[in-house]
Motif scaffolding. Structure first.
Motif, short mmCIF file in Angstrom:
data_model
loop_
_atom_site.label_atom_id
_atom_site.label_comp_id
_atom_site.label_asym_id
_atom_site.label_seq_id
_atom_site.Cartn_x
_atom_site.Cartn_y
_atom_site.Cartn_z
N VAL A 968 0.83 -1.20 0.00
CA VAL A 968 0.00 0.00 0.00
C VAL A 968 0.87 1.25 0.00
N ASN A 969 1.96 1.22 0.75
CA ASN A 969 2.83 2.39 0.81
C ASN A 969 4.27 1.94 1.04
N ARG A 970 5.20 2.90 0.93
CA ARG A 970 6.62 2.59 1.08
C ARG A 970 6.99 2.30 2.52
N PRO A 1013 -2.61 4.48 1.60
CA PRO A 1013 -1.80 4.96 0.47
C PRO A 1013 -1.27 6.36 0.71
N ASP A 1014 -0.18 6.67 0.07
CA ASP A 1014 0.42 8.00 0.11
C ASP A 1014 0.76 8.39 -1.31
N PRO A 1015 0.19 9.47 -1.82
CA PRO A 1015 0.45 9.82 -3.23
C PRO A 1015 1.93 10.07 -3.52
N LEU A 1016 2.71 10.41 -2.52
CA LEU A 1016 4.14 10.62 -2.75
C LEU A 1016 4.87 9.31 -3.05
N ASP A 1017 4.26 8.18 -2.71
CA ASP A 1017 4.87 6.89 -3.00
C ASP A 1017 4.81 6.56 -4.48
N ASN A 1018 4.08 7.34 -5.24
CA ASN A 1018 4.01 7.16 -6.70
C ASN A 1018 4.80 8.25 -7.40
#
Length: 1563
Positions: A968-970, A1013-1018
């Motif tokens: 889901v996230n880093r 989720p974190d949009p910065l992970d994309n």
């Protein structure tokens, strides 16, 4: 350390069912307690046991009632016997497990701890046993183990299944005084021994045991007298006993089974995958111990490897990381070796960036810190830390200067690795110096401080070993743990290498050398300084008179003063030549003044013609070495040298050599003008000459070869890497209307070889995710049915592009046909929506050609044909060239990036360069980690992510899959233990997690934290910069912290990403001021990082690569036909076939399939019609006059001329290879004249006519070519160049090895039409006809050769391979010597016997000659191989006793040789001369002369003979000693040796026979 037995006894109850434990404990469970003194495993009791056994068998198995008492006694005896056997078995196993003294000493040496003298090994299979608790009263740590311990009943026992009858036997009347206890009760007692108040003493514990024994006996008596209490009445028990017995009737038969089971359980090791799979398969699956270590370490995988991770033989690097204290020295060392461009721009006063030199040093220091201290890979530094390798001026933030480029970072990493190796060499050098326990001011103050290269470190080590040889020998005479134990038996001294320098140094000559008035290191200090700081002490006597003082007064041992003076010069020359500082000065001189010259060998003169690629340097003369660093020329020269076509010589410019010599003379000479001083200066000048010729120049030549080779290889590898970068650093193909970076849907088609009768058209369709959606096969695109099927597929799938590929020029017809069909549909009025405008393109197919036959293709698409798999490769290449090349692994080296020179680059070096490009581009693009887990094809990219590698990527995928296969996230990389800290920091910014733009709350309704989720992970933004990105987004949206207080920290990031004006709002931010404020506040450099964040907030993981590059017309032509610009060059003559003849032209086809045309005016000069001159199918020779390429129309053709004038002129001027500008014209002309003379002689010579099946009119080269495909021993008889009365016989010794024998014809026919009546070989062997010569001479020698090659001591390969084998064998067996045979490739018909005495000596090489009757080791004949081996042993033993080998002087036996000789005069590389003599057939029996003045090989030459001085050094200009070949069938003269004893393993009579041949009795 506890005993395994005690560990077994103290094991917890959970393991009581372990059969190994039960077997080990049951010996104490039955029978009486045995006192320690009574326990015995004496084998003398065994015969009584055997007799008892036989008696019982004779008497039968049924026991009468009257014999009940005897039965009880026999049962007791049986239990005791079984107990003794098991105790004996366990004692024997323990004795095997006990560590001997050597093992204990080794443990103490390595751990520093003291161990008792009896420690047992832990057997395999016991790893699961629990160790005893250290503080428990019921389980104490026991160090020593013995048989008495096993007999101690105080230890608890585990209940055994054989004791189930014990209660019943007690009830039946067992003796009340039986003190044996039930083990379960003892176990319970053992558990109850602990008291709340603490542990009981021994008396209390013993009293408790007695009380419980008494209670237990009472309980048993109660059950015995009242069996009904157990639920069974007495009569029932008696009936059971009568029918079934008491369960012990057959115990005697179970003893062996129990012992066998015990042995099997104890000896059965734990099964591991190493026991099941082959080592090669374990390495392939990355399951070795090294692989596990790499996976576990928190260090980037590529940084742990010494070679590329793509290499199948990647090895673990054991280097230590640098520390902060090393960085300053490392930066100053690296900066001068980075690149010539940096030197030009930053170091020179007029350089463009000279004012930024301090900033460059700081940038390099930062880069080294990130690489070698913090251990971050290059992509991390380039992407996230670029601000620290750039110049940032707060006063002018808009004009940053990039101090280090991406290529500079990789170069910095490579040079930094060399510096790290240098540090280790320095540490080893310091360790050696400290262990020597000596003090040397010159080493400490001068040498050690100037060790700046690996070569200097090696030189300094060698210098220390020479100067302090005796100290080193005394301090390092160690015994290794794996060496065999040395016995006190007196042994003969084994051969060892003692140099002439060491011998002279131990004599009075060393005092004479001191008389030269200045020490060698003082000369060197004078040399390297601007002026002399050390001066010569003058002698009053001239050199000869001074040397006379050192002559031995004993006339028998006296040496002339001249000889003493020569040896003194040799001492000084050696010490000067070994000096590390002087050697480095010579290397620097060679680096700037080296000249390279090439001369062809005799074979090369004839083989390298003007069309040969090697002709460019065939007569290279004095080319500057610096001009060869960025070309493939020197690597081609080395390749030609290995083929024995050329010899390479490296020299210094005359003026540079003269300057070096003059400077060294000035540093050595005296300033006085007296006659005595001039005489001494002449002697010193001779020393300088000897130092240069014998030491410094050879060292410089060797280093220069390696320097040019390494630089050229690095440059060419970089060129190949650049070619790969141009292919993969591109975006996916973008059709019209597509967004850059989007993956197209692709339809790939191929017609294979294009044969309409055999090949069908394969079609595959891949969607945007790379999945195969449809595939089909059409016979052609001519039939209406096939056309409709093709167009229907187009309408249904609507591909973005059609990719074409194939194996012949017929592919162009397929491309034209597809375009015609698509155009016809549009022109027919179809709606454009039904058949879109689909581009038809060619794509590179190198990867597809490899993929179609790979195991990977078979696993992924087993249902497709080979051509269908080829189409898959084409489609994938159009979607992502990066994925295709990354999936190749080590096979990427099979792709041709540079046709001319790629094969010259070592594979590991090529793979390293290619891997770095893949790492750069993969991290530039990023990897979707969730897709990589589920898509095995896409997963190949993961290994190139920064910080990862094949091993770490493999385990990462497995861990994520075990979690459910989706992240889901880093944060989960760290929270769930998927990546270690350092690997996470390296990889985080390049692993993207695609998700919704709207983040969810970080906590659920219960207030628990959850993964959201974190949009910065994309994005490419590193987690360490997330706060910076959030701050930038907040400022761009002009929000306050209160506005987003209760939201997810990255909520504001999602808002700016969704904002339609996000680009404008972010551009409004003044990032320059922001960067300046951060720099001034915290000294943070973030200007480039801010640009990256802004770009990622606008377009996360946006496409940064250039557009997809389509192949050019020449690249398509090469792909389809193999023709290149060189093969289709205008002016070349090619062979063509007429396929159609028209009125004005002829349509022709080249061998490659390309069609061409010959117009009427170019067909003939006569002006005839083409139909009158040419017929269809006729083959013509034509000159290419034009090449027409029209890729858009799929037309490739050539225009030719077949006019006689054009063809007869030839094309040699077009095919000729241009020679280098540095050309030896004089030598070229001389060799050309010699070749022309030989050709004229060939023409003028009458051809021989001999009626024999083996006779051919060949020269030597043609004979070798003919025999190349024949069997060993096959023969060619041919004319000889020695005249009409000679014949030459060439026979095949081995592959690429042929012997030429000169045969003299007696009564030869002068016309050459018939053979002579007699044939004589070597003047001693006569044959009546050629068949007899072949059978009795050639085939006899071939049998001898075959016999020796079949022997176990023969090793195939080169002599160097045999040397390596011997060294490895002796290293593994230090107490043994080794020898072996190998073919002598330079002297066909000979073998080399190579011998290594011990691990400290050098390999000695002795010649073995083969004759029809015998083998000859020097002058010793041996009828067979065993006799040859014995002859060697006798000779070696005798020479060892007599000092001939490794004794005084340490000379190699006369006629033999040792490796590592000084190159021949002129510094021509030795060992690459031609096998044949120029223009003449060599005599295989030629060897040492039998003239009385020439000594017999094997005996010592007189002083000064054969170029050998009295102290063993070769004299300058002297020819090499004869004797490599032994005179055929000649008895040796007396040598003066006594009769030595026979060596071990040789029969005395055979030894006497051999010695009789070698050392005749008498003097």
């Amino acid at each position: 350390m506890s005993s395994p037995v005690r560990e077994l006894e103290h094991a917890p109850r959970d393991d009581e069912d372990d059969p190994m434990q039960a077997s080990g404990q049951e010996e104490e469970e039955e029978g009486d307690a045995v006192a320690p003194g009574e326990a015995s495993d004496d084998s003398s009791e065994e015969p009584e046991e055997d007799e008892e056994e036989e008696r019982r068998i004779r008497e039968g198995f049924i026991v009468d009632e009257d014999e009940e008492e005897e039965q009880e006694d026999s049962e007791e005896e049986r239990r005791r016997r079984r107990k003794r056997r098991k105790r004996h078995h366990r004692s024997r196993d323990e004795d095997e497990d006990v560590l001997d003294e050597e093992d204990l000493e080794l443990l103490e040496e390595n751990t520093g701890a003291a161990f008792p003298r009896r420690i047992t090994r832990i057997r395999p299979g016991r790893e699961t046993e629990s160790p005893p608790a250290a503080s428990s009263s019921k389980a104490r740590a026991v160090i020593e183990s013995s048989d008495e311990d096993l007999d101690n009943d105080d230890f608890p026992r585990v209940q055994d299944i054989h004791n189930i009858w014990d209660d019943e036997r007690a009830a039946a009347g067992r003796d009340d005084d039986d003190v044996d206890m039930d083990d379960m009760d003892n176990f319970i007692e053992y558990e109850d021994e602990e008291e709340p108040g603490g542990a009981m003493d021994e008396n209390e514990r013993e009293e408790r045991r007695r009380e419980r024994r008494r209670l237990e006996k009472a309980r048993r008596r109660a059950f015995g007298s009242h069996p009904e209490l157990a639920g069974i009445d007495k009569s029932a028990w008696e009936e059971i006993h009568e029918v079934f017995g008491d369960g012990h009737d057959y115990d005697w038969a179970l003893v062996d089974d129990e012992e066998a089971a015990f042995v099997e359980d104890q000896s059965k090791p734990e099964m591991k995958y190493q026991d099941v799979f082959e080592p090669s398969e374990i390495r392939e699956r990355l399951l070795t111990e090294d692989d596990d270590l790499i996976r576990a370490k928190d260090i980037p995988e590529r940084m742990q490897l010494a070679t590329s991770s793509l290499s199948p033989s990647a090895t673990l690097s054991l280097h230590k990381p640098l520390t902060e204290n090393d960085l300053d020295d490392a930066a100053s060392w690296v900066i001068t070796r980075l690149s010539s461009r940096k030197e030009r721009d930053f170091f020179r006063g007029d350089g463009q960036y000279h004012h930024l030199l301090p900033d460059l040093v700081q940038a390099i220091t930062c880069a080294l810190r990130y690489l070698f201290v913090l251990e971050f890979e290059v992509p991390y530094i380039w992407t996230h830390k670029r601000d620290y390798i750039s110049f940032f001026d707060p006063k002018n933030p808009r004009a940053p200067v990039e101090l280090l480029s991406l290529d500079d970072l990789w170069r910095l990493y490579a040079v930094g690795q060399k510096y790290r190796s240098l540090l280790e060499r320095r540490a080893a050098l310091d360790g050696l110096y400290s262990r020597l326990a000596v003090s040397d001011d010159y080493f400490e103050n001068e040498v050690r401080k100037r060790v700046e290269t690996a070569e200097m470190a090696a030189d300094a080590t060698e210098w220390l070993g020479m100067k302090f040889h005796e100290e080193k020998k005394n301090k390092f005479n160690v015994q290794f743990h794996d060496d065999e134990e040395q016995t006190e038996v007196r042994k003969h001294k084994m051969p060892s290498r003692v140099s002439a320098y060491e011998l002279a140094k131990k004599t009075i000559v060393s005092k004479l050398a001191e008389g030269f008035g200045i020490k060698p290191h003082e000369v060197v200090l004078n040399f390297i300084s601007d002026h002399n700081t050390h001066f010569v002490e003058e002698q009053e006597l001239n050199p000869l008179a001074y040397a006379e003082q050192f002559v031995d007064p004993d006339a028998a041992r006296a040496q002339p003063a001249e000889e003493l003076l020569a040896r003194a010069r040799m001492i000084l020359a050696t010490e000067l030549g070994k000096d590390p500082l002087l050697r480095q000065e010579m290397r620097n001189t060679f680096k700037s003044n080296a000249l390279v010259s090439v001369l062809p060998t005799e074979r090369g003169i004839s083989k390298i013609d003007e069309q040969h690629p090697y002709f460019n340097f065939k007569y290279l003369l004095n080319k500057n070495a610096g001009d060869m660093l960025q070309s493939s020329q020197f690597l081609n020269i080395l390749a030609a040298e290995t083929e024995h076509l050329v010899t390479v010589s490296i020299t210094l410019r005359p003026e540079a050599k003269a300057n070096f010599e003059r400077k060294l003379n000035d540093a050595f000479a005296s300033d006085s003008f007296s006659d005595t001083a001039r005489a001494w200066n002449e002697e010193r000048s001779r020393i300088v000459q000897e130092t240069l010729e014998q030491h410094l120049i050879p060292i410089g030549i060797k280093w220069t070869r390696e320097w040019i080779r390494e630089e050229a290889e690095d440059y060419l590898a970089k060129q190949c890497a650049q070619s790969l970068r141009e292919r993969i650093d591109v975006a996916p193909y973008a059709a019209p209307g597509m967004k850059r970076g989007d993956t197209p849907t692709v339809m790939a088609m191929s017609w294979g070889k294009g044969d309409p009768h055999k090949d069908s058209i394969a079609i595959v369709f891949l969607d945007e995710a790379g999945r195969l959606r449809e595939h089909t096969k059409l016979d052609n695109l001519v039939d209406t049915e096939n056309q409709d099927e093709f167009l229907d597929m187009i309408k249904r799938r609507r591909p973005d592009v059609i990719a074409i590929g194939g194996f012949s020029i017929a592919t162009t017809k397929l491309s034209r046909r597809i375009k015609e069909l698509l155009d016809s549909v549009k022109n027919a009025g179809e709606r454009s929506d039904d058949v879109p405008n689909i581009p038809v393109i060619y794509v590179h197919d190198e990867v597809a050609r490899i993929y179609q036959h790979s195991q990977r293709a078979e696993e992924e698409f087993s249902a497709l044909t080979s051509l269908g798999k080829y189409c898959i490769g084409l489609a994938r290449y159009a979607q992502s060239p990066l994925n295709e090349y990354a999936a190749l692994g080590s096979d990427i080296a099979a792709i041709t990036f540079e046709e001319e020179y790629q094969q010259l680059i070592p594979k590991d070096k090529l793979l390293t360069a290619l891997e770095r490009v893949l790492v750069d581009v993969v991290n530039k693009v990023g990897v979707d980690i969730n897709r990589a887990v589920t898509d095995s094809y896409y997963q190949h990219l993961l290994r190139f992510v920064c910080g990862l590698g094949p091993r770490k990527a493999q385990v990462l995928v497995k861990k994520i899959a075990s979690m459910g296969g989706n992240l889901v996230n880093r944060d989960q990389f760290i929270k769930n233990g998927l990546l270690t800290t350092k690997i996470f920091l390296n990889a985080a910014g390049f692993l993207r997690i695609i998700q919704d733009s709207e983040p969810k709350p970080a906590k659920n309704r219960h207030g628990e934290e959850i993964d959201v989720p974190d949009p910065l992970d994309n994005t490419r933004i590193h987690p360490e910069d997330y706060e910076l990105a959030r701050k930038m987004a907040t400022d761009a949206l002009e929000l306050d912290e209160e506005d987003i207080h209760d939201e997810h920290p990255s909520h504001v990031v999602s808002l700016i990403m969704q904002d339609e004006d996000n680009e404008k709002k972010l551009d409004d931010l003044n990032l320059d001021d922001f960067a300046v404020n951060m720099y001034e506040a915290n000294n943070d450099k973030k200007r480039h990082t801010l640009n990256v964040i802004r770009a990622e907030l606008v377009d996360p993981f946006g496409e940064r690569r250039p557009d997809f590059i389509l192949p050019s017309d020449w690249e398509v032509l090469t792909m389809l036909t193999g023709e290149t610009r060189r093969t289709l060059r205008v002016g070349l003559i090619v062979s063509v076939q007429a396929i159609r003849v028209k009125e004005n032209l002829v349509i022709v086809r080249l061998d490659s399939g390309i069609e061409g045309m010959i117009h009427k005016r170019y067909l003939t000069d006569a002006g005839l019609s083409p139909t009158q001159v040419v017929k269809s199918g006729q083959t013509l020779a034509g000159v290419i006059i034009d090449v027409k390429l029209d890729l858009a129309a799929d037309q490739f053709s050539v225009e030719l001329s077949s006019r006689e004038d054009d063809v007869s002129a030839g094309d040699s001027q077009f095919r000729r290879v241009k020679h280098d500008e540095a050309w030896n014209h004089a030598q070229h002309e001389r060799d050309m004249e010699m070749q022309a003379r030989k050709k004229r002689a060939e023409v003028d010579r009458t051809r021989r006519v001999i009626k024999h099946p083996n006779f051919h009119n060949f020269n030597s080269q043609q004979a070798e070519q003919y025999l190349e495909k024949q069997q060993r021993g096959d023969v060619v008889i041919r004319p000889s160049s020695k005249g009409s009365n000679h014949l030459a016989v060439t026979w095949k010794v081995d592959d690429k090895l042929y012997q030429h024998i000169d045969v003299v014809e007696i009564n030869a026919d002068p016309t050459g039409q018939t053979a002579g009546s007699k044939f004589v070989v070597d003047g001693t062997h006569q044959f009546s006809d050629l068949d007899e010569l072949i059978v009795n001479h050639v085939q006899a020698m071939a049998r001898k050769v075959e016999e020796l090659m079949m022997h176990e001591k023969f090793k195939p390969g080169t002599e160097d391979d045999l040397h390596l084998f011997l060294r490895n064998f002796v290293a593994a067996n230090p107490s043994k010597s080794a020898y072996g045979f190998t073919l002598n490739r330079k002297r066909p018909g000979h073998f080399n016997l190579c011998y290594l005495a011990n691990k400290n000596s050098t390999v000695q090489t002795w010649p073995v000659r083969v004759t029809p009757e015998a083998y000859y080791l020097f002058d010793t004949p041996a009828a067979g191989v065993p006799e040859l081996c014995d002859a060697f042993k006798v000779r070696q033993k005798s020479m060892s006793l007599g000092g001939g080998l490794g004794g005084a002087g340490g000379k190699t036996p006369y006629g033999a040789r040792t490796p590592g000789r000084t190159p021949a005069p002129g510094h021509v590389t030795p060992g690459h001369m031609s096998v044949r003599q120029p223009g003449r057939t060599p005599n295989p029996y030629g060897g040492a002369s039998t003239h009385p003045s020439v000594p017999v090989p094997g005996a010592y030459p007189p002083p000064g003979y054969g170029g050998m001085s009295q102290y063993g050094a070769p004299q300058y200009g002297a020819p090499p000693p004869a004797g490599f070949q032994t005179p055929g069938y000649q008895q040796p003269g007396p040598s003066g040796y006594g009769q030595p004893p026979a060596p071990p393993g040789v029969h005395p009579s055979r030894a006497a026979m051999i010695q009789g041949n070698t050392w005749p009795n008498g003097f």
